[in-house]
Scaffold this motif. Sequence first.
Motif: not given
Length: 817
Positions: A374, A396, A435
């Motif tokens: 990321e 996502y 994440r």
Amino acid sequence: MKLRTAVTLLFTAVSAQLSASPLDESKIQFLGPIAGESTIKPADTAHRDAIIENLLPSLQQDAKQVTLFNNESKWQALNKVSQLTIPGLQALKFNFTTQRFVSGKLKLEGIEKAKVFLNGEPVSGVKEVQLDVVKGDHQILVIAEQVNDWNKVDLSFEGEAAHDIITLTEKQTKALSAKQLFDAPTVSAISLSPNGEYYISTVRHYDDEKGNSAITETALYNEDGDMLYSFDGMSANSFAWRDDSSKLTYLKDNKAYTLDVKTFKRTQVATKLNGANSIEFFDNDTLIFAWTNSGKEEGKLTKHYQGLEDRWSYARTQSQIFLLDIKSGLLNPVTVGAQSHSLADFDAQANTVLATRNKQDYAQPPHMLTELVEIDLSNNQQNVIGQYRTFSGAQYTKNGIYVTAGPDFAEGAGRNLPEGMLANNYDGQLYWIDRKGNNVKALSKNFDPAIGSFTVLNNGDVVLKATDQDRQQLFFFDESKSTFKRLNTGLDVVANYSVSSERNPEILFTGTTASTPQQLKTMSASDKRADTLWDSTNIAYQNAEIANLEEFNFTNTEGVEIKGRVYLPHDLDKAKKYPALVYYYGGTSPVTRGFTGRYPFNLWAAKGYVVYVLQPTGATGFGQKFSAEHVNAWGEHTANDIIMGTKEFVKAYPFVDDKRLGNLGASYGGFMTMLLTTKTDLFSASISHAGISNITSYWGQGWWGYLYSGEASKGSFPWNNPALYSQHSPVFNADKVTTPLLLIHGDADTNVPPGESHNMYTALKILGQDVELVEYKGADHQILARDQRFHWWNTMLAYFDKHLKQEPQWWEHLYGK
């Protein structure tokens, strides 16, 4: 005056006295005069060919009349024509059927000047035309320019042998043809707007004039199907929508453009983008795309390998991610460095980009490593979310990331296998991770279909395509309930799909069933059935004779049900005995129920074969345990299933001749064909396309050999499991082969190098066995070019006709005696 009292069709053997059989004049159609009373013939102009060939499509149709300069001209039976002389052009047309490959001469006496067409293609000659036609339905069209005396016109056919017979017919249905299946229009790409109010589609077809070059038409439509805008030289998958559906972006001729959907104003945003691809809207004012540059080392005398990936021609091509400011044209790199980066997804609100890169790491199967990264655009910092041995894609969602990968993802989080079994990581699973990559949820652990592509909606739900046994289906994943629901598409195989971003999304998709050609459909996730927007049946398959389809399953020796299906010739007579073809893949994917494709089962049935397609042990889409049997087996279970399945098939279908069975497969299926020839004499003829004969050489030389073997031979190598690599390799057992074998290969195959067929060919030639080798020049792992595809299909059928029908003439026509 009656035109002719006797028009004859002659059937003869070359060495025998000719014998005539009368041709029913009522089955020959006549049209004329075509150009009214005009006496100017096409041959009198400089544009003869263009005049005739532009007229051809109208004359080929089955319509009873043709409109010419606002005048209707009716086809009539030849026996009703009474004129002696007729001005201008005239046409003769008749349809005929052959029950096998036929060679002979069509003779046209009394016609001084004409052009003759067989199935729409010109054939040379006027007085005498050579016809070489395969089993099926055919059409002869003669456009006559000069006939001095119609009373002296005579048509006859002289076969090269007594079996070379053509039968005139007026039947309304037509047997499927190779040209029909390949040339028919298909929707090759689609793109639905985020609000579901617009879509772009690309329709592709082929014809004789363009040959190997596809003819494509791409256009923008509203939800009512009205065309709003057409695009020249573009494909629907080249476009990306802005989130509010008001604009499109695309790349063309190394330039980036935006297009206003309401006004159709096109704006050039940037130029000199050589190598740019996959452009999308990052936000309303910014575009994001990948930019590649070639890593070729031109002019060098040597190539120094820096890793196993260097066997790939594109291995040193660099790809990085860039942002493009629409207003200023400013280009901003997001990634840089020695490693290529692929764009997985982005989140404009969080100002982050999700990318993947592959590290050179061969330590564990499948001998590669994918990093999911990321990138925070506010400070350009990169965070490695995780490193994974199995990985397919990532997107996502509102509170994390969806990932597709095999069962071994994240230390085996998705495994649902008995203790001690090794997973087949081609069996795609769906996961959720946070994440940071710390928390992992396996969402499809108890979901048998193998998940492929997927689209995440704004609320976190997912629309995905999955291999469900031998079908490719769309499913809806409800994030709040963590449940999967199959959507009722009405299709067996969904080829392409595109999804709006709404909570109850509109879904646009294309596909077929095993017995119906391609359709374009739409539905929402809550609909009970789909609506059809476009159907190729009425365009290319009117009155087509389609094989009847039956399901045929059996239980193998392990107590596992093996699925299969049987295609029956349209005109099947159960009182007769038929040859049969057995097809399988045998690798990690099932043989899907597409209407046509590289291996056209419906066409084989149209040529008089009963076709049995089975899904042997090891395929994905039947659950993890079923697919895991593929690992470290190299045909062991698969061969048993094919042999047993064929025997059960013959028992269940008594009109199948068990002395006339053929089998064929490609790639891993080609390996299976070779392997079966070493294990059984059940088959009378076998075809292996791009098959593997030596597992070791494929592992070491095929472009993806070591990666595929990382799953198929997981943990096994020539040095620690030599028995697997040798005793499962067909060439090591070539002395057991007694079945006639045809080996087919593209001489530019990088996946399974052509040496794999050469190994087996050399062995069988030395052993004095019946073996043939045919290479297609310039072809890779698949035969794609239209001319090669037709020849390839003919080669396979001609080989089986020779061995299973005792009709060698087609093969001899292609390759000589």
